[in-house]
Design a protein around this motif. Sequence first.
Motif, PDB file in Angstrom:
ATOM      1  N   TRP A 106      84.359   9.824  63.721  1.00 40.71           N
ATOM      2  CA  TRP A 106      85.563   9.998  64.526  1.00 40.71           C
ATOM      3  C   TRP A 106      85.173  10.554  65.890  1.00 40.71           C
ATOM      4  O   TRP A 106      84.255  11.349  66.010  1.00 40.71           O
ATOM      5  N   ALA A 107      85.869  10.115  66.916  1.00 42.63           N
ATOM      6  CA  ALA A 107      85.584  10.612  68.261  1.00 42.63           C
ATOM      7  C   ALA A 107      85.809  12.118  68.308  1.00 42.63           C
ATOM      8  O   ALA A 107      86.692  12.641  67.609  1.00 42.63           O
ATOM      9  N   PRO A 108      85.037  12.840  69.090  1.00 39.32           N
ATOM     10  CA  PRO A 108      85.221  14.302  69.176  1.00 39.32           C
ATOM     11  C   PRO A 108      86.630  14.651  69.632  1.00 39.32           C
ATOM     12  O   PRO A 108      87.214  13.967  70.472  1.00 39.32           O
ATOM     13  N   ALA A 109      87.183  15.684  69.048  1.00 34.87           N
ATOM     14  CA  ALA A 109      88.525  16.128  69.421  1.00 34.87           C
ATOM     15  C   ALA A 109      88.519  16.693  70.835  1.00 34.87           C
ATOM     16  O   ALA A 109      87.536  17.303  71.275  1.00 34.87           O
ATOM     17  N   ASP A 110      89.598  16.455  71.556  1.00 36.85           N
ATOM     18  CA  ASP A 110      89.756  17.002  72.900  1.00 36.85           C
ATOM     19  C   ASP A 110      90.110  18.489  72.772  1.00 36.85           C
ATOM     20  O   ASP A 110      91.165  18.851  72.250  1.00 36.85           O
ATOM     21  N   THR A 111      89.232  19.342  73.238  1.00 38.75           N
ATOM     22  CA  THR A 111      89.439  20.785  73.101  1.00 38.75           C
ATOM     23  C   THR A 111      90.007  21.430  74.367  1.00 38.75           C
ATOM     24  O   THR A 111      90.172  22.648  74.422  1.00 38.75           O
ATOM     25  N   SER A 112      90.310  20.609  75.377  1.00 40.59           N
ATOM     26  CA  SER A 112      90.903  21.182  76.590  1.00 40.59           C
ATOM     27  C   SER A 112      92.314  21.663  76.287  1.00 40.59           C
ATOM     28  O   SER A 112      93.024  21.092  75.448  1.00 40.59           O
ATOM     29  N   LEU A 113      92.726  22.713  76.965  1.00 35.09           N
ATOM     30  CA  LEU A 113      94.027  23.305  76.683  1.00 35.09           C
ATOM     31  C   LEU A 113      95.088  22.781  77.644  1.00 35.09           C
ATOM     32  O   LEU A 113      94.825  22.583  78.837  1.00 35.09           O
ATOM     33  N   PRO A 114      96.305  22.536  77.143  1.00 38.32           N
ATOM     34  CA  PRO A 114      97.382  22.046  78.004  1.00 38.32           C
ATOM     35  C   PRO A 114      97.920  23.149  78.893  1.00 38.32           C
ATOM     36  O   PRO A 114      97.708  24.341  78.620  1.00 38.32           O
ATOM     37  N   PRO A 115      98.621  22.791  79.966  1.00 38.83           N
ATOM     38  CA  PRO A 115      99.237  23.826  80.812  1.00 38.83           C
ATOM     39  C   PRO A 115     100.416  24.473  80.093  1.00 38.83           C
ATOM     40  O   PRO A 115     100.927  23.964  79.100  1.00 38.83           O
ATOM     41  N   GLU A 116     100.849  25.600  80.605  1.00 37.85           N
ATOM     42  CA  GLU A 116     101.981  26.299  80.029  1.00 37.85           C
ATOM     43  C   GLU A 116     103.260  25.482  80.227  1.00 37.85           C
ATOM     44  O   GLU A 116     103.488  24.909  81.294  1.00 37.85           O
ATOM     45  N   ASP A 117     104.083  25.407  79.202  1.00 32.36           N
ATOM     46  CA  ASP A 117     105.355  24.706  79.300  1.00 32.36           C
ATOM     47  C   ASP A 117     106.276  25.393  80.303  1.00 32.36           C
ATOM     48  O   ASP A 117     106.248  26.621  80.455  1.00 32.36           O
ATOM     49  N   ALA A 118     107.107  24.603  80.972  1.00 32.62           N
ATOM     50  CA  ALA A 118     108.034  25.167  81.958  1.00 32.62           C
ATOM     51  C   ALA A 118     108.984  26.179  81.334  1.00 32.62           C
ATOM     52  O   ALA A 118     109.450  27.115  81.987  1.00 32.62           O
ATOM     53  N   VAL A 119     109.266  26.020  80.036  1.00 34.54           N
ATOM     54  CA  VAL A 119     110.214  26.915  79.371  1.00 34.54           C
ATOM     55  C   VAL A 119     109.600  28.267  79.019  1.00 34.54           C
ATOM     56  O   VAL A 119     110.327  29.231  78.755  1.00 34.54           O
ATOM     57  N   ALA A 120     108.283  28.364  79.021  1.00 37.62           N
ATOM     58  CA  ALA A 120     107.610  29.555  78.488  1.00 37.62           C
ATOM     59  C   ALA A 120     108.094  30.869  79.109  1.00 37.62           C
ATOM     60  O   ALA A 120     108.418  31.815  78.376  1.00 37.62           O
ATOM     61  N   PRO A 121     108.169  30.993  80.426  1.00 39.40           N
ATOM     62  CA  PRO A 121     108.620  32.294  80.978  1.00 39.40           C
ATOM     63  C   PRO A 121     110.079  32.604  80.655  1.00 39.40           C
ATOM     64  O   PRO A 121     110.455  33.773  80.515  1.00 39.40           O
TER      65      PRO A 121
END
Length: 523
Positions: free
Chosen positions: A45-60
């Motif tokens: 299986w292809a290596p999993a993408d371990t980069s992290l997504p940006p914070e959601d606009a709703v988070a704050p």
Amino acid sequence: MTEENNTSSNQTPNTATDQPLEDRVNNRSQRPSSDAFKEFMASQWAPADTSLPPEDAVAPYAAKRRLGLSRRFAGERLVVPAGPLKVRSNDTDYRFRPHSGFAHMTGLGLDHEPDAVLVFDPVEEGSGDDGGNHRATLYFRPMAGRDTEEFYSSSRSGEFWIGKRPTLPELQARLGIPTAHMDEALEDAITENAGNAALGGLRIRLLRDVDLNCDALVDTSRINTGVDLEESDKLDAELAEALSELRLVKDAWEVEQMRAAVDATMNGFHQVAAALPRAVEHKRGERVVEGAFFARAREEGNDLGYDTIAASGNNATVLHWMRNSGQVNSGDLILVDAGVEADSLYTADITRTMPVNGKYTEIQRKIYQAIVDAQDAAFAVAKPGTRFRDLHTAAITVLAERLDAWGLLPVSLEEALSDAGQQHRRWMPHGTSHHLGLDVHDCAQARRDMYLDGILEPGMVFTIEPGLYFKDEDLAVPEEYRGIGVRLEDDVLVTEDGCVNLSADLPRTPDQIEAWMAKVQAG
């Protein structure tokens, strides 16, 4: 059966009855189980993408909501579950939707994370998240590795079956909430140091009746530590109440979600108007209308905010007509009450009552115009400082005056409007308004003094929906009124100096609706 055969049956396992019930759902399957298959499935299986997504606009925004809840319950552990998947039929589930209190506190919409639980752990006052009294952690079950059998064997949680699920770091990055694996840490997170507060134990408040496993875990802990269960029920109710009341005033992010839901819903009504000629030709034309709106809801949103009411003719006098099994006949009115739920889970709630053939009769127009006038009266008082109950008073007074002018009231107008009268309510037994948001009837656990007797504030969103319903069998009205049901509903945002009708772009008056229907059906 002979004795010899009976003895034989006791010695030989009967595989038809010895197989556990929960395993029998797999009898239709022929899944490979060899070690060679398992080894091959775990490889290449292809290596999993371990980069992290940006914070959601709703988070704050969600962080501020959690802070508001934290300030109400210093020193207590708060447990807010999302809820589990719900079985629709045998081994097929409904699309997952988290409890609205969980969605509000986390910002998670769509079909994310069944069984997840948000736990507020108390800390020294003012030393918690954003200066609050707690540190929150989101417990959920992350995606299993592709080297596990769950990856390809679990139709509820395996990526091969349901698609990618977020990892612990990914969801933490998106929401700004620390995450942990629920199978490894949730039980301790809920029950550690819990007990009778009078004896130094930590008090737990639970959002009950959402997840039976959480209910059982908390109840067992309470029983084992001598906590008063009747008192605990009151504590849990106060948590549900607080989660509801925190949604009475929408923040800026929520208002944008409401606008998106309303826009999608108005598009759905355009699709309904276009479908009416085909609905007339179908033996279950109400289903044609229902299907037209549902298609738009799924195209532009997450789902319906609630089951669509597509009620033609006398069915429009049934307040919650959701069978939608009737014919749609030229000359009748059709009442459509529908809302699109956005991906964020915020829903609109709009009603229009349209002439099936594009033209109101004289009596239909007269009744409809009375509803428009009643709604206008409620719009006029929808502003900061007004009590929520005043919206209903304004609208129902206009309707009572029209019923009196038409000679339908059995008593004087003054007597009907008195608390001892109310005869006019025969034809409009429901309320004029309800709060709107994550639930179509939002904030339902709020206290009366916060809801019905509450003072309107900027940021509140609610419906204004007067109606009149004259049933076929209603002998208290002349025959020309019978079989006519009309409701008009729009979604309103309170501003600093008044209100905004979020659904104002959808035609509302009789003349506007007739012109709009002609334009839509002409293509």
